[in-house]
Design a protein around this motif. Sequence first.
Motif, PDB file in Angstrom:
ATOM      1  N   LYS A 116      50.921  38.898  45.173  1.00 19.53           N
ATOM      2  CA  LYS A 116      50.793  40.296  45.585  1.00 19.53           C
ATOM      3  C   LYS A 116      52.155  40.945  45.781  1.00 19.53           C
ATOM      4  O   LYS A 116      52.347  42.126  45.445  1.00 19.53           O
ATOM      5  N   PRO A 128      41.281  32.758  39.893  1.00 21.21           N
ATOM      6  CA  PRO A 128      40.476  33.719  40.658  1.00 21.21           C
ATOM      7  C   PRO A 128      41.292  34.576  41.614  1.00 21.21           C
ATOM      8  O   PRO A 128      41.069  35.792  41.718  1.00 21.21           O
ATOM      9  N   ALA A 129      42.241  33.960  42.338  1.00 23.46           N
ATOM     10  CA  ALA A 129      43.061  34.733  43.281  1.00 23.46           C
ATOM     11  C   ALA A 129      43.930  35.750  42.547  1.00 23.46           C
ATOM     12  O   ALA A 129      44.093  36.892  43.003  1.00 23.46           O
ATOM     13  N   GLU A 137      41.682  38.594  41.341  1.00 23.33           N
ATOM     14  CA  GLU A 137      41.245  39.423  42.459  1.00 23.33           C
ATOM     15  C   GLU A 137      42.340  40.396  42.888  1.00 23.33           C
ATOM     16  O   GLU A 137      42.054  41.526  43.313  1.00 23.33           O
ATOM     17  N   ALA A 138      43.592  39.976  42.731  1.00 23.05           N
ATOM     18  CA  ALA A 138      44.717  40.842  43.095  1.00 23.05           C
ATOM     19  C   ALA A 138      45.039  41.872  42.017  1.00 23.05           C
ATOM     20  O   ALA A 138      45.913  42.720  42.219  1.00 23.05           O
ATOM     21  N   ASP A 149      34.497  32.589  35.217  1.00 26.11           N
ATOM     22  CA  ASP A 149      34.427  33.978  35.677  1.00 26.11           C
ATOM     23  C   ASP A 149      35.713  34.730  35.351  1.00 26.11           C
ATOM     24  O   ASP A 149      35.690  35.942  35.103  1.00 26.11           O
ATOM     25  N   THR A 158      35.876  38.194  33.261  1.00 23.75           N
ATOM     26  CA  THR A 158      36.557  39.389  33.769  1.00 23.75           C
ATOM     27  C   THR A 158      37.611  39.873  32.779  1.00 23.75           C
ATOM     28  O   THR A 158      37.738  41.088  32.536  1.00 23.75           O
TER      29      THR A 158
END
Length: 469
Positions: free
Chosen positions: A62, A96-97, A100-101, A137, A141
């Motif tokens: 992030k 995934p992390a 998600e960011a 996933d 995405t």
Amino acid sequence: MEVTATNPDAIAKSPAALSLALEVLKSSRRDLDATRAALASLCTVSVSADRLQSMIDAQAHKAVIRALQDHPSDGLVQEIGTAVLSNMALHSHTGPALMEAGVGALLIDGLRDASNLQLSGCRVTALANLANCADNDVRHTLYSLGVVPACMALTQSPDLSLRGHAILCLANMVIAAALRPLLVRDGVHAALCDALRDGLAKGGEDDETKAAQQLAVENALAGLAKLSFSRHKADIEQLPDLFPLMLEAMCSYPGAKQVQTCGSAIALALPALRRKHVALIVSMHARLVPAFAACLARGDLTAVQCLSGFLGVALDTPIRFPGFDSPMLPLACACRLGHTQIVGYLSQQPEAMLSRAECEALCAELAAGNSDQQACIPMIQAALLANSQADAYSVHFAKALGFLLFLAVGLLLGTLLRMRDASMAGGRLHASSSAAASAVSSAAAETFASHMGWTKPSGGESGGSGDTM
């Protein structure tokens, strides 16, 4: 060594390198030099695979995204920051992390401007790493964000490295079985085949170019191999020149394991194409032999099975193998290299077996070798024994079959004679022909018994009714 915001080496080597770099990014967001230094140290930290999860836990991704957004026009910040994200995506469970960011969307949006080839290469490499993660996933995405059309456009890039990583990203997207119908509909299989054709058509002038071409060929074959084993096999079989291109790749890069393994997978998955191109396979036999030799030498069982069992490389002909001065049979080479799996496969192929004298000499040689070589000895001995027994059974079977046929002819002749006699008048003629038929059948039976080594019981003759007529 003094730790400063502009000293990335000191930051990277510090026990608190990660936290220090993140603190610099947080406190000096508008300081371009400090941002560059902090990103450079994070890039150094991210090279270590065991630090990637700790970087995720510390929310480093992030912080990197904020730095990229704060300095959108600085090429160095963009390249280093993207490299950090790419390295973080290499971990199979960080996808995934990162998604998600918003990493996936950021990278795909950035590909719309491909004027900076170096930066585009970093972005598509990061996307390829994300597409290779353990979570399907993530691939779904990425698909919804438009990664497929973005990468397909880059497969036409004149930059070989950029093209190769775009092909890799598409090949990794194929991992998701549920996406394969959509990928085939989008023409990914055709794009991979075109990339394979282009990679083989262009001649490399230097080692770097050749390496980039090989990477493109390997990645295209990997994606096509995954699709070949899906329920969309019929779509793959319709690709023009797929099988000839696959054979050309296997011949052009005999030492490339990825090329040989993926090419073999396609051949095994698409037997209809193999049958269609029998003449081509025969014409390329001389070029396939070195590929077979290279695959056997490095222990690639899948490729050895395909090249011998499906593409017709002979197992009973001596071949010159890498690392050996004289040609030898494939089984002998596999034993000397200690490739036990390949020895197990070849020892079950009758045409690959050595003579008894050759087996005994080879076993004596292997007995003085390492443990892998010694492990080949019982496999060779068992195969030799099985072949000897099979040969003996074949001889006995041939003898038995021959004399059974002889006996059948005698019985048939007797039947024909009885049928003829039935149509003639007079009981004596009928009796005489019946006796003749019995004599023929009895003679055939005795001849068969004598040949097979059977003897009559010692207690007396069986019957004697021949005189009654």
